[in-house]
Design an enzyme around this catalytic site. Structure first.
Site, PDB file in Angstrom:
ATOM      1  N   PRO A  11      41.146  35.669  23.271  1.00  0.00           N
ATOM      2  CA  PRO A  11      40.701  36.288  22.025  1.00  0.00           C
ATOM      3  C   PRO A  11      40.511  35.311  20.870  1.00  0.00           C
ATOM      4  CG  PRO A  11      43.013  36.760  22.406  1.00  0.00           C
ATOM      5  CD  PRO A  11      42.489  36.116  23.666  1.00  0.00           C
ATOM      6  N   ASN A  12      39.473  35.557  20.122  1.00  0.00           N
ATOM      7  CA  ASN A  12      39.123  34.820  18.897  1.00  0.00           C
ATOM      8  C   ASN A  12      38.518  33.442  19.160  1.00  0.00           C
ATOM      9  OD1 ASN A  12      40.056  36.822  16.925  1.00  0.00           O
ATOM     10  ND2 ASN A  12      42.067  36.387  17.779  1.00  0.00           N
ATOM     11  N   ARG A  19      36.270  29.989  12.489  1.00  0.00           N
ATOM     12  CA  ARG A  19      37.662  30.442  12.463  1.00  0.00           C
ATOM     13  C   ARG A  19      38.600  29.302  12.026  1.00  0.00           C
ATOM     14  NH1 ARG A  19      41.378  31.194  17.855  1.00  0.00           N
ATOM     15  NH2 ARG A  19      43.125  32.110  16.747  1.00  0.00           N
ATOM     16  N   TYR A  24      41.417  24.573  13.734  1.00  0.00           N
ATOM     17  CA  TYR A  24      40.693  24.458  15.007  1.00  0.00           C
ATOM     18  C   TYR A  24      39.477  23.543  14.957  1.00  0.00           C
ATOM     19  CZ  TYR A  24      43.684  28.347  16.254  1.00  0.00           C
ATOM     20  OH  TYR A  24      44.789  29.123  16.507  1.00  0.00           O
ATOM     21  N   ASN A  75      42.658  28.929  28.331  1.00  0.00           N
ATOM     22  CA  ASN A  75      43.148  29.001  26.961  1.00  0.00           C
ATOM     23  C   ASN A  75      43.239  30.491  26.661  1.00  0.00           C
ATOM     24  OD1 ASN A  75      43.763  29.042  24.295  1.00  0.00           O
ATOM     25  ND2 ASN A  75      42.235  27.514  23.671  1.00  0.00           N
ATOM     26  N   ALA A  78      46.133  33.937  21.790  1.00  0.00           N
ATOM     27  CA  ALA A  78      47.374  34.615  21.411  1.00  0.00           C
ATOM     28  C   ALA A  78      48.078  35.269  22.598  1.00  0.00           C
ATOM     29  CB  ALA A  78      47.077  35.654  20.333  1.00  0.00           C
ATOM     30  N   HIS A  81      51.291  33.834  24.139  1.00  0.00           N
ATOM     31  CA  HIS A  81      52.616  34.038  23.552  1.00  0.00           C
ATOM     32  C   HIS A  81      53.112  35.476  23.693  1.00  0.00           C
ATOM     33  CE1 HIS A  81      51.185  30.339  21.826  1.00  0.00           C
ATOM     34  NE2 HIS A  81      50.297  30.969  21.080  1.00  0.00           N
ATOM     35  N   ASP A  88      51.161  37.606  34.873  1.00  0.00           N
ATOM     36  CA  ASP A  88      51.240  38.161  36.228  1.00  0.00           C
ATOM     37  C   ASP A  88      49.923  37.967  36.978  1.00  0.00           C
ATOM     38  OD1 ASP A  88      53.849  38.909  35.867  1.00  0.00           O
ATOM     39  OD2 ASP A  88      53.435  41.043  35.598  1.00  0.00           O
ATOM     40  N   GLU A  99      46.810  24.967  31.585  1.00  0.00           N
ATOM     41  CA  GLU A  99      46.852  25.678  30.297  1.00  0.00           C
ATOM     42  C   GLU A  99      46.370  24.726  29.200  1.00  0.00           C
ATOM     43  OE1 GLU A  99      50.836  26.936  29.310  1.00  0.00           O
ATOM     44  OE2 GLU A  99      50.279  27.473  27.248  1.00  0.00           O
ATOM     45  N   HIS A 101      45.347  24.321  24.960  1.00  0.00           N
ATOM     46  CA  HIS A 101      45.261  24.824  23.584  1.00  0.00           C
ATOM     47  C   HIS A 101      44.596  23.765  22.726  1.00  0.00           C
ATOM     48  CE1 HIS A 101      47.707  28.248  24.561  1.00  0.00           C
ATOM     49  NE2 HIS A 101      48.508  27.412  25.210  1.00  0.00           N
ATOM     50  N   SER A 103      44.795  23.463  19.464  1.00  0.00           N
ATOM     51  CA  SER A 103      45.733  22.978  18.447  1.00  0.00           C
ATOM     52  C   SER A 103      47.051  22.584  19.118  1.00  0.00           C
ATOM     53  CB  SER A 103      45.976  24.082  17.411  1.00  0.00           C
ATOM     54  OG  SER A 103      46.608  25.199  18.022  1.00  0.00           O
ATOM     55  N   ARG A 108      53.194  24.178  15.092  1.00  0.00           N
ATOM     56  CA  ARG A 108      52.817  25.353  14.301  1.00  0.00           C
ATOM     57  C   ARG A 108      53.983  26.365  14.262  1.00  0.00           C
ATOM     58  NH1 ARG A 108      47.176  27.416  16.231  1.00  0.00           N
ATOM     59  NH2 ARG A 108      47.360  28.550  14.261  1.00  0.00           N
ATOM     60  N   ARG A 112      54.507  30.454  18.340  1.00  0.00           N
ATOM     61  CA  ARG A 112      53.531  29.786  19.225  1.00  0.00           C
ATOM     62  C   ARG A 112      54.203  28.787  20.167  1.00  0.00           C
ATOM     63  NH1 ARG A 112      48.558  31.367  16.854  1.00  0.00           N
ATOM     64  NH2 ARG A 112      48.851  31.662  14.630  1.00  0.00           N
TER      65      ARG A 112
END
Ligand code: DQA
Length: 143
Positions: A11-12, A19, A24, A75, A78, A81, A88, A99, A101, A103, A108, A112
Site C-alpha cells: 500500500p501507498n 508521497r 521516500y 515491499n 505498512a 508491521h 502466512d 524483504e 524497504h 527507507s 524511524r 516500524r
C-alpha cells in the site's frame, strides 16, 4: 528457462514521488519499475513488478508465487508491521523471499521496527531507496 522474480509492492507505494519525498525521495513508482527492469536485463532475470493497495490482492499474488515456485522481492509497506495474513501467505513460498524497504525503518518510529516478514526472509534490505531493489535482484540472480 528464464527465472521470473515477482517484485511485489504494497500500500501507498504507487504514490512514490509525491508521497513524503523527504522520507521516500522523489523517484516515482514508474522509476522503480524501470530500475527493476534494467537490473533484470543486466542479470538475465525476468521481473514482474506489481503494486496493490488491496491486502487480498497481495495475498493472491503470494499464493501465485508459491504455486509457481517463484522468488519474491516484497515491499509490503505498512502490512510489514501489521499483517499476520501477509506473513502466512509469504510463509508458503518455496523459493527465496527478500524483504525490501526504501527507507531505513530502524531509524524511524518504533512501530516500524517490528516486521512480520524478516524472520521468514532470506535477506532484508532497508534504507537504500530504489537501489535496494537492484541489490535484491542481483542477490537473487546468484543464489
Ligand atoms: C516502507 C516502510 C514502511 O514502514 C511504510 O509503511 C511504507 C514503506 C519503505 O519502503 O520504506 O509504506 O515499506
Amino acid at each position: 528457462m528464464t527465472l521470473t522474480v515477482l517484485v511485489l509492492n504494497g500500500p501507498n507505494l504507487g504514490r512514490l514521488g509525491v508521497r513524503e519525498p523527504d522520507v521516500y525521495g522523489t523517484a516515482t513508482y514508474e522509476d522503480l519499475v524501470q530500475r527493476c527492469q534494467e537490473v533484470a536485463k543486466e542479470t538475465g532475470l525476468e521481473v514482474d513488478v506489481r503494486q496493490t493497495d488491496s491486502e487480498s490482492e497481495m495475498i493472491g499474488w503470494l499464493h501465485e508465487a508459491a504455486d509457481e515456485g517463484a522468488p519474491v522481492i516484497l515491499n509490503a509497506g505498512a502490512w510489514t508491521h501489521t499483517s499476520v495474513a501477509v506473513r502466512d501467505a509469504a510463509s508458503q513460498l518455496t523459493s527465496p523471499l527478500v524483504e525490501v524497504h526504501l527507507s531505513n525503518v530502524y531509524a524511524r518510529e518504533t512501530f516500524r521496527h517490528t516486521s512480520y516478514l524478516s524472520d521468514i526472509a532470506v535477506a532484508v534490505v532497508v534504507g537504500m531507496g530504489l537501489e535496494g531493489y537492484a541489490a535484491a535482484l542481483r542477490f537473487l540472480a546468484q543464489v
